[in-house]
Design an enzyme around this catalytic site. Structure first.
Site, short mmCIF file in Angstrom:
data_model
loop_
_atom_site.label_atom_id
_atom_site.label_comp_id
_atom_site.label_asym_id
_atom_site.label_seq_id
_atom_site.Cartn_x
_atom_site.Cartn_y
_atom_site.Cartn_z
CB VAL A 151 -14.10 12.07 -7.38
CG1 VAL A 151 -13.76 11.41 -8.71
CG2 VAL A 151 -13.06 13.13 -7.05
CG ASP A 152 -16.34 7.96 -5.88
OD1 ASP A 152 -15.44 8.01 -6.73
OD2 ASP A 152 -16.15 7.52 -4.73
CG HIS A 188 5.69 -7.54 -4.50
ND1 HIS A 188 4.43 -8.04 -4.30
CD2 HIS A 188 6.43 -8.00 -3.46
CE1 HIS A 188 4.40 -8.77 -3.20
NE2 HIS A 188 5.60 -8.77 -2.67
CD GLU A 199 2.58 -6.39 -6.90
OE1 GLU A 199 2.49 -6.71 -5.70
OE2 GLU A 199 3.21 -7.08 -7.73
CB CYS A 205 5.28 -12.48 -3.32
SG CYS A 205 6.22 -12.30 -1.79
#
Length: 526
Positions: free
Chosen positions: A239-240, A182, A184, A86
């Site tokens: 979680v972390d 894009h 991604e 882009c």
């Protein structure tokens, strides 16, 4: 000796696009390590980073405007593979002598591009459909106003659309590519294959970045960093911190002590679950600080959401410090800092995304704390942290649990926090989550929770009227938590949840469902 998992690396230069972190996540999903740096990175820093290739990401500005960002000129003299996405393609074209102009047709959303050249490039053996003239067609996602209208010398068109004849370009002899769409985002159906062609076939990267290797690498690094010293970790059950606990325990065993602060604002049975999981099942040393009364007494009478957050934060540090002081000779404090925290912290200081290695303190730690930080997840995105958690043997339902705010139920009880309110909310939230699991919808929504409204609404039980509290249910679907839409749960399910909450929890006479999207509403109520 296994190969260094950081040795085959990609540099992503950020021009301010909302998609930059998504590009990095896609690159890593393919098994290649990458880092994000600002677009004006110096030549010396690029050479020191020593990438196998460079991706120029998108950005919100226009190449046609004076003073808009440019890629480092040195890139065009370094023989590195380049992929402009882009804005990245536009600045690449303009800097190399091509021409970019504003388009009278903004392309935003789904588009179909026709492949004009597929050999030796991004599009080899890739197609979604075939055009009438026999050329391959690709379904892609566009988001641009400007477009390249004249190619730089040495470039050819590799894809086109009716409104953007140069939708992709590549150099005839150098490994330089540009795409106006894009790759991604998931709407570009073959996006992953295009990126994989760039990373593996064109840049020659080995796919070394895998959960198993990341864990091995992190264990080696932690052992080298802390030696025989003791490490302290604040375990929240999120979680972390859970993944940090499992990882550090595997790396250094009993040198790790976790402090779990139970603030009385956790979900139903959460404290016991954390102790069972980590202390009982995994054999990790966990100190549980039962500080419910301390938190609730400090919150008494406080209605302001920001002040509630601060009180909870300060009280956490007081309790954590008091527990930490009882453990002798601790040299290291572990934190669950992840890569987006590092990027955001650097961006807040410099106005742009910055470097992984710069010291990052998530904030809220006392200035006089004489411990050094160990942050084994600081290179990882959240989805990578989850994969590592599974690889370390943590249960799926723990690793993929919905986000829970740091202040816990403190910001899901509107206004003053009282034990009675927290107890009611805990029960209501548990019923909501249990029914979502039973309907197999829990993992289909991004976040779901109950909110306690401290207003009394009239209800009827038998012949008697009663004034009792209101519970609001919130469930949202989102990709990035920046924007979210309310989850369209089946009416029958909402009815079942409402009936259970009103019948099983004394003190509740009404249940409502929040149908606000973000923006304008935020996901949490406070």
């Amino acid at each position: 000796m296994s190969e260094n998992i950081h040795s085959h690396r990609i540099l992503i230069l950020d021009f301010g696009s909302q998609y930059t972190q998504l590009i990095a996540r896609r690159v890593r999903e393919i098994g290649v390590y990458c880092e994000i740096y600002p677009f004006d990175m110096s030549e010396a820093d690029i050479r020191e980073f020593n990438p196998k290739g460079v991706i120029l990401a998108g950005g919100p500005e226009s190449v046609t405007e004076l003073g808009s960002p440019r890629a480092p000129e040195c890139l065009f003299n370094m023989d590195l593979p380049l992929l402009g996405i882009c804005y990245g393609m536009q600045t690449m074209a303009e800097q190399m002598g091509g021409k970019v102009a504003g388009s009278n047709v903004r392309e935003f959303g789904y588009a179909q591009v026709k492949i004009e050249r597929s050999e030796d490039g991004l599009f080899e053996n890739i197609k979604d459909h075939v055009a009438e003239d026999g050329k391959p067609l690709l379904d892609v996602w566009m988001s641009h106003g400007d477009k390249v209208v004249a190619l730089p010398e040495g470039f050819v068109i590799s894809a086109s659309t009716p409104s953007a004849p140069i939708a992709a370009m590549q150099h005839e002899s150098k490994p330089w590519f540009g795409v106006q769409f894009h790759p991604e985002v998931t709407h570009t159906l073959q996006g992953r294959r295009m990126l994989e062609r760039f990373l593996v076939n064109i840049c020659g990267c080995k796919q070394l970045w895998t959960p198993g290797r990341i864990i091995e690498d992190a264990i080696t690094q932690v052992r080298n960093q802390v030696g025989q010293d003791k490490v302290l970790l604040g375990l929240s059950g999120g979680v972390d911190s859970s993944v940090v606990a499992a990882l550090l325990h595997r790396a250094i065993g009993d040198q790790l002590t976790c402090v779990f602060v139970d603030n009385g604002l956790l979900r139903l049975h959460e404290g016991d679950q954390v102790m069972d999981m980590f202390a009982k099942n995994m054999g990790i040393k966990v100190v549980r600080a039962n500080a419910q009364d301390q938190f609730l007494s400090k919150l008494a009478g406080e209605n302001d959401p920001e002040r509630k957050r601060k009180i909870i934060g300060h009280t956490f540090i007081e309790v954590f410090d008091a527990e930490a002081a009882k453990i002798k000779d601790v040299k290291w404090l572990a934190q669950g800092t992840i890569y987006p925290d590092v990027i955001e912290s650097a961006a807040a200081k410099t106005g742009k995304a910055h470097v992984i290695k710069s010291h990052h303190n998530v904030g809220g730690l006392p200035e006089d704390m004489e411990m050094q930080l160990v942050e084994p997840l600081r290179e990882l995105f959240k989805d990578e942290v989850r994969k590592i958690g599974l690889e370390l043997g943590l249960p799926y339902d723990m690793v993929y649990r919905h986000p829970f705010p740091g202040p816990g139920l403190g910001v899901r009880i509107l206004g003053e926090v009282k034990k009675e309110y927290a107890d009611i909310l805990r029960e209501a939230d548990a019923i909501f989550i249990e029914e979502l699991h039973r309907a197999e919808l829990y993992h289909k929504v991004s976040q779901a929770f109950a909110v306690f409204l401290p207003v009394k609404s009239v209800g009827v039980v038998g012949d008697a009227r009663r004034y009792e509290y209101v519970i609001a249910l919130r469930a949202v679907e989102t990709i990035d938590f920046m924007t979210a839409r309310w989850a369209h749960l089946p009416y029958e399910l909402l009815e079942k949840i409402s009936n259970r909450i009103i019948n099983e929890i004394s003190g509740v006479s009404r249940v409502v469902y929040d149908v606000s999207s973000k923006p304008p509403a935020t996901i949490e109520w406070e």
